[in-house]
Design a protein around this motif. Sequence first.
Motif, PDB file in Angstrom:
ATOM      1  N   ILE A 102       4.947  13.951   0.898  1.00  0.00           N
ATOM      2  CA  ILE A 102       5.569  12.627   0.898  1.00  0.00           C
ATOM      3  C   ILE A 102       6.414  12.500  -0.375  1.00  0.00           C
ATOM      4  O   ILE A 102       6.073  13.092  -1.401  1.00  0.00           O
ATOM      5  N   PRO A 103       7.522  11.783  -0.312  1.00  0.00           N
ATOM      6  CA  PRO A 103       8.344  11.615  -1.517  1.00  0.00           C
ATOM      7  C   PRO A 103       7.559  10.948  -2.648  1.00  0.00           C
ATOM      8  O   PRO A 103       6.818   9.980  -2.423  1.00  0.00           O
ATOM      9  N   ASP A 104       7.737  11.465  -3.854  1.00  0.00           N
ATOM     10  CA  ASP A 104       7.054  10.896  -5.019  1.00  0.00           C
ATOM     11  C   ASP A 104       7.417   9.424  -5.215  1.00  0.00           C
ATOM     12  O   ASP A 104       6.588   8.633  -5.656  1.00  0.00           O
ATOM     13  N   ALA A 105       8.654   9.051  -4.881  1.00  0.00           N
ATOM     14  CA  ALA A 105       9.081   7.659  -5.072  1.00  0.00           C
ATOM     15  C   ALA A 105       8.218   6.703  -4.251  1.00  0.00           C
ATOM     16  O   ALA A 105       7.931   5.584  -4.689  1.00  0.00           O
ATOM     17  N   VAL A 106       7.777   7.143  -3.079  1.00  0.00           N
ATOM     18  CA  VAL A 106       6.909   6.305  -2.239  1.00  0.00           C
ATOM     19  C   VAL A 106       5.555   6.145  -2.914  1.00  0.00           C
ATOM     20  O   VAL A 106       5.007   5.045  -2.992  1.00  0.00           O
ATOM     21  N   VAL A 107       5.017   7.232  -3.428  1.00  0.00           N
ATOM     22  CA  VAL A 107       3.704   7.199  -4.082  1.00  0.00           C
ATOM     23  C   VAL A 107       3.777   6.381  -5.373  1.00  0.00           C
ATOM     24  O   VAL A 107       2.854   5.628  -5.687  1.00  0.00           O
ATOM     25  N   ASP A 108       4.876   6.498  -6.097  1.00  0.00           N
ATOM     26  CA  ASP A 108       5.034   5.757  -7.348  1.00  0.00           C
ATOM     27  C   ASP A 108       5.012   4.249  -7.137  1.00  0.00           C
ATOM     28  O   ASP A 108       4.664   3.499  -8.051  1.00  0.00           O
ATOM     29  N   GLU A 109       5.373   3.782  -5.946  1.00  0.00           N
ATOM     30  CA  GLU A 109       5.406   2.351  -5.660  1.00  0.00           C
ATOM     31  C   GLU A 109       4.047   1.790  -5.253  1.00  0.00           C
ATOM     32  O   GLU A 109       3.889   0.581  -5.115  1.00  0.00           O
ATOM     33  N   ASP A 114       0.219   0.488  -5.321  1.00  0.00           N
ATOM     34  CA  ASP A 114      -0.560  -0.300  -6.271  1.00  0.00           C
ATOM     35  C   ASP A 114      -2.013   0.163  -6.219  1.00  0.00           C
ATOM     36  O   ASP A 114      -2.708  -0.043  -5.217  1.00  0.00           O
ATOM     37  N   GLY A 115      -2.465   0.815  -7.279  1.00  0.00           N
ATOM     38  CA  GLY A 115      -3.862   1.245  -7.339  1.00  0.00           C
ATOM     39  C   GLY A 115      -4.213   2.221  -6.238  1.00  0.00           C
ATOM     40  O   GLY A 115      -3.585   3.247  -6.070  1.00  0.00           O
ATOM     41  N   GLY A 116      -5.224   1.870  -5.447  1.00  0.00           N
ATOM     42  CA  GLY A 116      -5.693   2.742  -4.376  1.00  0.00           C
ATOM     43  C   GLY A 116      -5.070   2.456  -3.031  1.00  0.00           C
ATOM     44  O   GLY A 116      -5.592   2.883  -2.002  1.00  0.00           O
ATOM     45  N   ASP A 117      -3.952   1.730  -3.014  1.00  0.00           N
ATOM     46  CA  ASP A 117      -3.296   1.427  -1.741  1.00  0.00           C
ATOM     47  C   ASP A 117      -2.851   2.706  -1.033  1.00  0.00           C
ATOM     48  O   ASP A 117      -2.420   3.655  -1.680  1.00  0.00           O
ATOM     49  N   PRO A 118      -2.930   2.710   0.290  1.00  0.00           N
ATOM     50  CA  PRO A 118      -2.417   3.871   1.023  1.00  0.00           C
ATOM     51  C   PRO A 118      -0.894   3.850   1.088  1.00  0.00           C
ATOM     52  O   PRO A 118      -0.265   2.799   0.985  1.00  0.00           O
ATOM     53  N   ALA A 119      -0.319   5.024   1.256  1.00  0.00           N
ATOM     54  CA  ALA A 119       1.124   5.150   1.447  1.00  0.00           C
ATOM     55  C   ALA A 119       1.442   4.873   2.912  1.00  0.00           C
ATOM     56  O   ALA A 119       0.585   5.037   3.785  1.00  0.00           O
ATOM     57  N   PRO A 120       2.667   4.479   3.225  1.00  0.00           N
ATOM     58  CA  PRO A 120       3.031   4.307   4.635  1.00  0.00           C
ATOM     59  C   PRO A 120       3.102   5.669   5.332  1.00  0.00           C
ATOM     60  O   PRO A 120       3.779   6.582   4.844  1.00  0.00           O
ATOM     61  N   LEU A 121       2.391   5.808   6.435  1.00  0.00           N
ATOM     62  CA  LEU A 121       2.398   7.055   7.194  1.00  0.00           C
ATOM     63  C   LEU A 121       3.806   7.408   7.639  1.00  0.00           C
ATOM     64  O   LEU A 121       4.173   8.573   7.712  1.00  0.00           O
ATOM     65  N   THR A 122       4.613   6.408   7.900  1.00  0.00           N
ATOM     66  CA  THR A 122       5.985   6.634   8.355  1.00  0.00           C
ATOM     67  C   THR A 122       6.849   7.328   7.303  1.00  0.00           C
ATOM     68  O   THR A 122       7.919   7.833   7.625  1.00  0.00           O
ATOM     69  N   ALA A 123       6.392   7.385   6.038  1.00  0.00           N
ATOM     70  CA  ALA A 123       7.148   8.048   4.970  1.00  0.00           C
ATOM     71  C   ALA A 123       6.781   9.526   4.840  1.00  0.00           C
ATOM     72  O   ALA A 123       7.451  10.258   4.104  1.00  0.00           O
ATOM     73  N   ALA A 124       5.752   9.982   5.526  1.00  0.00           N
ATOM     74  CA  ALA A 124       5.316  11.373   5.418  1.00  0.00           C
ATOM     75  C   ALA A 124       6.352  12.310   6.028  1.00  0.00           C
ATOM     76  O   ALA A 124       6.925  12.027   7.070  1.00  0.00           O
ATOM     77  N   GLU A 125       6.568  13.434   5.380  1.00  0.00           N
ATOM     78  CA  GLU A 125       7.484  14.462   5.869  1.00  0.00           C
ATOM     79  C   GLU A 125       6.736  15.557   6.637  1.00  0.00           C
ATOM     80  O   GLU A 125       7.304  16.212   7.508  1.00  0.00           O
ATOM     81  N   LEU A 126       5.476  15.762   6.285  1.00  0.00           N
ATOM     82  CA  LEU A 126       4.649  16.802   6.888  1.00  0.00           C
ATOM     83  C   LEU A 126       3.197  16.415   6.688  1.00  0.00           C
ATOM     84  O   LEU A 126       2.822  15.920   5.619  1.00  0.00           O
ATOM     85  N   VAL A 127       2.376  16.635   7.716  1.00  0.00           N
ATOM     86  CA  VAL A 127       0.932  16.441   7.612  1.00  0.00           C
ATOM     87  C   VAL A 127       0.268  17.733   8.056  1.00  0.00           C
ATOM     88  O   VAL A 127       0.698  18.363   9.026  1.00  0.00           O
ATOM     89  N   VAL A 128      -0.785  18.126   7.319  1.00  0.00           N
ATOM     90  CA  VAL A 128      -1.578  19.301   7.665  1.00  0.00           C
ATOM     91  C   VAL A 128      -3.025  18.863   7.820  1.00  0.00           C
ATOM     92  O   VAL A 128      -3.563  18.184   6.933  1.00  0.00           O
ATOM     93  N   GLU A 129      -3.645  19.238   8.929  1.00  0.00           N
ATOM     94  CA  GLU A 129      -5.074  18.999   9.137  1.00  0.00           C
ATOM     95  C   GLU A 129      -5.747  20.329   9.415  1.00  0.00           C
ATOM     96  O   GLU A 129      -5.210  21.179  10.131  1.00  0.00           O
ATOM     97  N   VAL A 130      -6.931  20.510   8.828  1.00  0.00           N
ATOM     98  CA  VAL A 130      -7.768  21.688   9.045  1.00  0.00           C
ATOM     99  C   VAL A 130      -9.018  21.194   9.769  1.00  0.00           C
ATOM    100  O   VAL A 130      -9.713  20.321   9.253  1.00  0.00           O
ATOM    101  N   THR A 131      -9.291  21.739  10.947  1.00  0.00           N
ATOM    102  CA  THR A 131     -10.419  21.225  11.717  1.00  0.00           C
ATOM    103  C   THR A 131     -11.758  21.645  11.120  1.00  0.00           C
ATOM    104  O   THR A 131     -11.870  22.645  10.414  1.00  0.00           O
TER     105      THR A 131
END
Length: 197
Positions: free
Chosen positions: A92-99, A101-118
């Motif tokens: 995810i872009p650092d600019a999104v994470v920088d905005e 507040d505390g432990g707030d989640p980032a918007p999923l719509t801003a993710a560029e790639l997601v990896v899950e390991v089962t």
Amino acid sequence: MSATPAEPAPRQHWEQLVRFRGESDWPEGSKVEITDGTIVVTPPQAVPHHRIAARVQRSLYTVLPEEWGVYQTLGVAHPSRGRLYIPDLVVIPDAVVDELDGGDPAPLTAAELVVEVTSPCNASYDRIDKAAAYAQAGVPLYVLIDRFAPAGPTVTLHGEPKDEVYQELQRVKFGEDVRLPAPFGLTLDTGVFPLGA
């Protein structure tokens, strides 16, 4: 893969779920997510799980633009769908994470790639529910590293979300390479992934 759209979560219910998730005493090391308005708790993962995530993360950092980060414990939310996930890896872009507040989640719509390991307890959740959710949020690429696939360990690259459904771009067995398209342009060597439970 097709998905049935979830009903939007009422705002008040969503805020109550997020508050309950944040204020409750969950088992140490567990992953606490919200899917379609329901809290899902996953126990801590085994060492092979973490080793795979670390190897993929190391590879991603060799090709990422400087302004993007790879996060292992960042919550990503899609409130209108009643979802908050903690992917094994999210780019995810650092600019999104920088905005945030505390432990707030980032918007999923801003993710560029997601990896899950089962893991044994969540394999179908990662294969079906999360694949649908990530496609619905428009995440461009979803890599599913399925150590417990019925036909043996596989890696599936999902992409090109259209009408909230992913196309399967590539599926390989452990030991074969997976090629992530632009903007990554990265070949993942799955032969280095440990097989242990």
